[in-house]
Every structure is written in C-alpha cells, then in structure tokens.
Motif scaffolding. Structure first.
Motif, PDB file in Angstrom:
ATOM      1  N   LEU A   8       0.834  -1.193   0.000  1.00 58.70           N
ATOM      2  CA  LEU A   8       0.000   0.000   0.000  1.00 58.70           C
ATOM      3  C   LEU A   8       0.870   1.244   0.000  1.00 58.70           C
ATOM      4  O   LEU A   8       1.921   1.268   0.644  1.00 58.70           O
ATOM      5  CB  LEU A   8      -0.841   0.047   1.274  1.00 58.70           C
ATOM      6  N   PRO A   9       0.449   2.312  -0.669  1.00 61.90           N
ATOM      7  CA  PRO A   9       1.153   3.583  -0.498  1.00 61.90           C
ATOM      8  C   PRO A   9       0.912   4.123   0.907  1.00 61.90           C
ATOM      9  O   PRO A   9      -0.064   3.763   1.562  1.00 61.90           O
ATOM     10  CB  PRO A   9       0.506   4.491  -1.558  1.00 61.90           C
ATOM     11  N   GLU A  10       1.825   4.959   1.368  1.00 67.83           N
ATOM     12  CA  GLU A  10       1.652   5.606   2.666  1.00 67.83           C
ATOM     13  C   GLU A  10       0.993   6.966   2.492  1.00 67.83           C
ATOM     14  O   GLU A  10       1.194   7.635   1.472  1.00 67.83           O
ATOM     15  CB  GLU A  10       3.007   5.804   3.346  1.00 67.83           C
ATOM     16  N   PRO A  11       0.205   7.423   3.475  1.00 71.89           N
ATOM     17  CA  PRO A  11      -0.310   8.799   3.421  1.00 71.89           C
ATOM     18  C   PRO A  11       0.852   9.783   3.375  1.00 71.89           C
ATOM     19  O   PRO A  11       1.860   9.593   4.054  1.00 71.89           O
ATOM     20  CB  PRO A  11      -1.095   8.929   4.735  1.00 71.89           C
ATOM     21  N   GLN A  12       0.709  10.838   2.585  1.00 66.69           N
ATOM     22  CA  GLN A  12       1.828  11.730   2.325  1.00 66.69           C
ATOM     23  C   GLN A  12       1.710  13.102   2.976  1.00 66.69           C
ATOM     24  O   GLN A  12       2.604  13.927   2.829  1.00 66.69           O
ATOM     25  CB  GLN A  12       2.003  11.909   0.810  1.00 66.69           C
ATOM     26  N   ARG A  13       0.617  13.377   3.673  1.00 63.01           N
ATOM     27  CA  ARG A  13       0.475  14.708   4.250  1.00 63.01           C
ATOM     28  C   ARG A  13      -0.363  14.644   5.518  1.00 63.01           C
ATOM     29  O   ARG A  13      -1.134  13.711   5.724  1.00 63.01           O
ATOM     30  CB  ARG A  13      -0.187  15.664   3.253  1.00 63.01           C
TER      31      ARG A  13
ATOM     32  N   PRO B  60     -10.533   6.126  -0.024  1.00 59.33           N
ATOM     33  CA  PRO B  60     -10.898   7.146  -1.011  1.00 59.33           C
ATOM     34  C   PRO B  60     -11.879   8.152  -0.405  1.00 59.33           C
ATOM     35  O   PRO B  60     -12.692   7.793   0.471  1.00 59.33           O
ATOM     36  CB  PRO B  60     -11.550   6.325  -2.130  1.00 59.33           C
ATOM     37  N   PRO B  61     -11.832   9.413  -0.833  1.00 58.55           N
ATOM     38  CA  PRO B  61     -12.673  10.452  -0.218  1.00 58.55           C
ATOM     39  C   PRO B  61     -14.163  10.151  -0.249  1.00 58.55           C
ATOM     40  O   PRO B  61     -14.919  10.687   0.568  1.00 58.55           O
ATOM     41  CB  PRO B  61     -12.344  11.700  -1.050  1.00 58.55           C
ATOM     42  N   SER B  62     -14.602   9.294  -1.161  1.00 60.93           N
ATOM     43  CA  SER B  62     -16.031   8.996  -1.256  1.00 60.93           C
ATOM     44  C   SER B  62     -16.522   8.066  -0.149  1.00 60.93           C
ATOM     45  O   SER B  62     -17.725   7.870   0.005  1.00 60.93           O
ATOM     46  CB  SER B  62     -16.333   8.350  -2.616  1.00 60.93           C
ATOM     47  N   VAL B  63     -15.598   7.489   0.621  1.00 65.19           N
ATOM     48  CA  VAL B  63     -15.989   6.552   1.676  1.00 65.19           C
ATOM     49  C   VAL B  63     -16.130   7.306   2.994  1.00 65.19           C
ATOM     50  O   VAL B  63     -15.163   7.892   3.492  1.00 65.19           O
ATOM     51  CB  VAL B  63     -14.962   5.411   1.831  1.00 65.19           C
TER      52      VAL B  63
ATOM     53  N   PHE C  65      -9.143  -3.809  -0.103  1.00 63.49           N
ATOM     54  CA  PHE C  65      -9.744  -2.475  -0.050  1.00 63.49           C
ATOM     55  C   PHE C  65      -9.694  -1.807  -1.422  1.00 63.49           C
ATOM     56  O   PHE C  65      -8.901  -2.197  -2.288  1.00 63.49           O
ATOM     57  CB  PHE C  65      -9.034  -1.624   1.003  1.00 63.49           C
ATOM     58  N   PRO C  66     -10.513  -0.771  -1.642  1.00 67.58           N
ATOM     59  CA  PRO C  66     -10.594  -0.164  -2.971  1.00 67.58           C
ATOM     60  C   PRO C  66      -9.323   0.576  -3.367  1.00 67.58           C
ATOM     61  O   PRO C  66      -8.529   0.995  -2.510  1.00 67.58           O
ATOM     62  CB  PRO C  66     -11.784   0.799  -2.851  1.00 67.58           C
ATOM     63  N   ALA C  67      -9.136   0.732  -4.665  1.00 69.52           N
ATOM     64  CA  ALA C  67      -8.026   1.524  -5.184  1.00 69.52           C
ATOM     65  C   ALA C  67      -8.110   2.933  -4.618  1.00 69.52           C
ATOM     66  O   ALA C  67      -9.197   3.474  -4.397  1.00 69.52           O
ATOM     67  CB  ALA C  67      -8.084   1.566  -6.705  1.00 69.52           C
ATOM     68  N   GLY C  68      -6.949   3.531  -4.354  1.00 65.80           N
ATOM     69  CA  GLY C  68      -6.921   4.845  -3.742  1.00 65.80           C
ATOM     70  C   GLY C  68      -6.763   4.793  -2.240  1.00 65.80           C
ATOM     71  O   GLY C  68      -6.626   5.824  -1.583  1.00 65.80           O
ATOM     72  N   THR C  69      -6.737   3.584  -1.667  1.00 63.05           N
ATOM     73  CA  THR C  69      -6.513   3.420  -0.223  1.00 63.05           C
ATOM     74  C   THR C  69      -5.023   3.524   0.076  1.00 63.05           C
ATOM     75  O   THR C  69      -4.189   3.043  -0.686  1.00 63.05           O
ATOM     76  CB  THR C  69      -7.036   2.048   0.243  1.00 63.05           C
ATOM     77  N   SER C  70      -4.682   4.165   1.183  1.00 62.23           N
ATOM     78  CA  SER C  70      -3.301   4.186   1.660  1.00 62.23           C
ATOM     79  C   SER C  70      -3.302   3.840   3.149  1.00 62.23           C
ATOM     80  O   SER C  70      -4.348   3.903   3.805  1.00 62.23           O
ATOM     81  CB  SER C  70      -2.648   5.557   1.433  1.00 62.23           C
TER      82      SER C  70
END
Length: 488
Positions: free
Chosen positions: A77-82, A414-417, A394-399
């Motif tokens: 998974l990518p990590e949150p960046q901010r 993702p912001p829609s969740v 989990f859906p694409a766009g999850t970090s």
C-alpha cells in the motif's frame, strides 16, 4: 489440547520467516519467490509443507500467484503523504462523542469481532504464565499484601524498575520521583491537573488519542489541534508559532509510536520540541505508552531525555505490553512532581500493592524484556499481514501508514468513503472498526479508519477484513466511481 504436528510447525515456521522478510523489506514488493519445488529442495522440506506456507501467505495478502509465472511479493500500500489537519473541515458537535460511545458499546458485545480495540487479545501477546507464577509467589510469601492500603507514590521495587527501564529511552528519572498510577490515562489526568487551569488552551496532535477530548473537556480545558504528519509526527513549526503567540498553556503529545498513526518523530524534531518547551516555559506531557513497542533497536530516545529543566512530564503504562487488567501506569512530572504527588493521594490514593509488586518483580527478573522482544517481532509481523490484507481487499486509492512500532494501522480510504457509515455497515456484519472522526473535533478524518492488528489472525479475522473491504468498495461504487478491480 493436542500438540501441533511437525508438518504444521514447519510450514508455519517457513511462513513466519518469509513474513518477516517481507515486513522488513528484505523481500521487496514484486520480488519473485522460489518455486514450490525449488523452495522444498533448498530447505529440505516436503512439497506439501511449502505449499501450505505459500497458501497461508497468499491468504494474508502478502504474496500473489501469477499464472504461468509463480509467486511474487504483493504490491504494498502507499503511505499517506500529508497531515490532514489543514484539510477543510466542519465542526462535529456531539457527533465525535456519540461515535466513540457507539464504538465502546459495540466492543462490549461478545459475538462481535473487534478490529478497533487497542488492546492485544490472546495468550501470544502477554506473558500470562510468568505473571501467574510471580503473583502466586508474592501471595505465598507476603499474604498480608492484600490486607494493607497501598499509599502513593507506589511499590518501591516497581518505581526502581521504571527508572531503570527509562534509561533505555535516554531518561534519567530518580525512582523517588516516579508516581505509580491507575494506568496511563490517570497519569495524563494528573499531569493535566498539575499544569493547567480551567479555561486554558492545550495543544494536542491531530489526529489525537480520542480519549483526550473528553478528558480535556472534563477539566474545562480547550483542545487546540496541531498538524501531525503520518510519518514525521507533530509539526514543530506549528508548535513554535503557537508558543510565540502565547496561545498554549501546555502540550500533550505522543512523539514515539503515535496513536493512531504509529509514527515516531525524528531525533532533531524531538530535541527542538524539548527546547521550545523550556524556552517558553510551557509544560509538555509526553505519552510514552507505546514507546517500548518501537521497532528501532536500540530504541529512539524520548523527548524527556532532552529535558534539563523539568518542563517535560513523562508517563506510560503496562496494559499494552504486559496485561490489560494490570492497570498500572506511571508518571514522572519533572518540576510538577510535588503537586502530582498531592493530587494522586487526593484523587485515588495508592495503586494495588499486589499488582505493583508483581509488575516490579517481572521487570526485575528479566522476563519482561524477553517478552518484549517477542512482542515487537509479533507486532511487526501482524501489521505487515494486515497491510497486505488491506492492499488486497480495499478499494483503489486506499493508503495506510507504515508504523514505527506498535500494533495500530491508520488507513486512509478514497474520499467517497464515509468512515462513520462504514462503521455502521460493518457493525451490521458484527464487525467493529474505529471511524476516523473520533480523532478530531472536526470532520477532516471522515474517510479514515484505525485498525488494530493485535489479535490472532485466524479465519474469522481474515473474513472480517475482507468484509470491511467489500463494504468500502460498495461505497465507492454507489458514489458513481468505476468499480475497482480486486487487487491480488
């Protein structure tokens, strides 16, 4: 109970070895694993043993099978960046407390699977047998311990051992200045009462340990949220600006293995934070409850280690590392020590003499350190497994964060969740998760959740993670997004 078969032991040992290699990065994402037959030949194991180990790692989302190609380490998974503190938000009002109350109520239901509670669950996480032997020994030799009131500052041996262990984090704490408390939460309460008065503003991290909000409100204090980066921790520049403006009476922070982000502040940032507290004469309450679970070896020092004038108050407890029911914490209050000692006696008297003596004895005989070494490795393995499962389901766009220790995983969806809606949907499936909105007085974490990775990862756990991922997928689809493919 039947003993595990030799084959069961061998395949689990192989799976654990590969899991650790993946978690530490020695096996990088995308790296090819030896074929089943090659691995069996190299390690002199049966083909069935290697197949079982690979299947277990695949079930946990750590490796993936590619047709006609073999097995590969799954993408991370990518990590949150901010830090999300600056993101647009709206006041939650009573919603934060209501959500926290709903989570607490759900956690009390025995038929629900709890992915939210930050409290290890299961015998592998605690030294149950040494604790039992030690407690029995104390009762046998000193039966009168239960017939006496225990008075502050607490068991002498325990305070000596706390001071000794504090040296591992760079802290020089005189044992006679350590006060034992009813868990780390009472230590926080005592520290806040000692340094602040009703109406004061207290700087806290964002996201912050959610129990801080009712604690501050109960004391008539106002929380001022300070941006906190998911990898680097508290924004020290923001702290400096607030202190220059004289807007804070005190700070509360978890610079080492933060809850919920799992991050540890860089050493230079810790030094600067201690210097700011001293320069502005503003007390910093340093919560070290997860500091002994940090992955770094040797461990990173605490901010308290840079404190020369007593402006840093350090506190911690043993419920995360030793036993949940042993509600034993401690506080070293620096220049506020006399005030804390008086407050402790007035608030709750002393801690259990039996429990204090048992913890002190366990720390003294070396059993605690042996247990911690195993627990740190287990936590790293568990977090790596859950990250793999989140990546898979989990859906694409999850970090998700890459914690510096502990057993908590912060997941940004993702912001829609909407994580509160996801919490309610999971609750209908008898699964408890922690929605991000409880970690701020605003709604900036509405698409985040915290998962605890501190229970046995069995079939029920695997199914629960898959279910939460499916529910999150459904929310992205309902919002009109293209339905993401399931990642393997």
């Amino acid at each position: 109970m039947d003993a595990p078969s030799p084959r069961s032991t061998r395949y689990r040992a192989l799976a654990d070895e590969l899991r650790e290699a993946i978690g530490t990065g020695r096996l990088a994402p995308g790296a090819a694993l030896p074929s089943l037959r090659a691995c069996a030949a190299q390690r002199r194991l049966s083909l069935n043993t290697v197949t079982a180990a690979y299947r277990l790692l695949e079930d946990h989302g750590l490796i993936e099978a590619r047709p006609q190609s073999g097995f590969y380490v799954a993408a991370r998974l990518p990590e949150p960046q901010r830090a999300l503190r600056g993101a647009p938000s709206r006041a939650l009002g009573d919603r934060q407390d209501d959500l926290a109350a709903q989570v607490l109520a759900a956690q009390g239901r025995p038929d629900h699977l709890d992915l939210a509670l930050a409290c290890p669950h299961g015998r592998r996480f605690y030294p149950a047998d040494p604790l039992l032997r030690t407690t029995r020994s104390i009762l046998r030799r000193h039966a009168d311990v239960v017939s006496r009131y225990a008075l502050p500052p607490g068991d002498a041996l325990l305070r000596e051992q706390v001071a000794r262990r504090a040296r591992r984090l760079g802290m020089a704490l005189p044992a006679d200045e350590v006060v034992t408390t009813h868990g780390a939460t009472e230590a926080l309460h005592l520290a806040l009462r000692a340094v602040a008065r009703e109406g004061d503003s207290i700087g806290i991290e964002a996201p912050a340990y959610f129990n801080l909000y009712p604690l501050l409100r109960g004391l008539g204090l106002r929380a001022v949220e300070i941006p906190t980066h998911p990898r680097h921790g508290l924004d020290v520049d923001a702290v400096a600006r607030l202190l220059r403006a004289r807007e804070l009476a005190a700070l509360v922070a978890m610079p080492t293995v933060h809850n919920p982000l799992g991050c540890t502040m860089p050493l230079a940032a810790k030094q600067r934070l201690a210097a700011l507290a001293a320069r502005h004469r503003v007390p910093l309450i340093e919560d070290l409850v997860y500091a002994e679970l940090q992955s770094a070896d040797p461990p990173e020092p605490a901010v308290k280690s840079f404190d020369r004038d007593g402006w840093v108050l350090a506190c911690a407890g043993f419920s995360k590392t030793l036993a949940p029911d042993f509600r034993i914490g401690w506080l070293h209050a620096g220049r506020y020590t006399p005030t804390v000692q008086q407050l402790k006696f007035a608030m709750s008297g002393g801690e259990s003499g039996l429990l204090g003596a048992a913890v002190g004895r366990l720390l003294q005989d070396g059993g605690y350190e042996r247990h911690l070494k195993r627990l740190r490795r287990l936590c790293q393995s568990q977090v790596a497994t859950v990250r793999g499962l989140v990546a898979r389901h989990f859906p694409a766009g999850t970090s998700a964060t890459q914690p510096a220790g502990g057993f908590l995983l912060w997941v940004e969806l993702p912001p829609s969740v909407d994580s509160a809606a996801l919490f309610r949907a999971a609750l209908a499936e008898k699964i408890v998760i922690l929605p991000g909105e409880v970690y701020s007085a605003g709604a900036r974490y509405r698409h985040c959740i915290r998962l605890s990775c501190c229970r046995e990862i069995d079939a029920a756990f695997l199914a629960a993670i898959e279910t939460v991922g499916r529910l999150a997928h459904a929310m992205t689809t309902r919002r009109g997004n293209t339905s993401p493919t399931r990642r393997r």
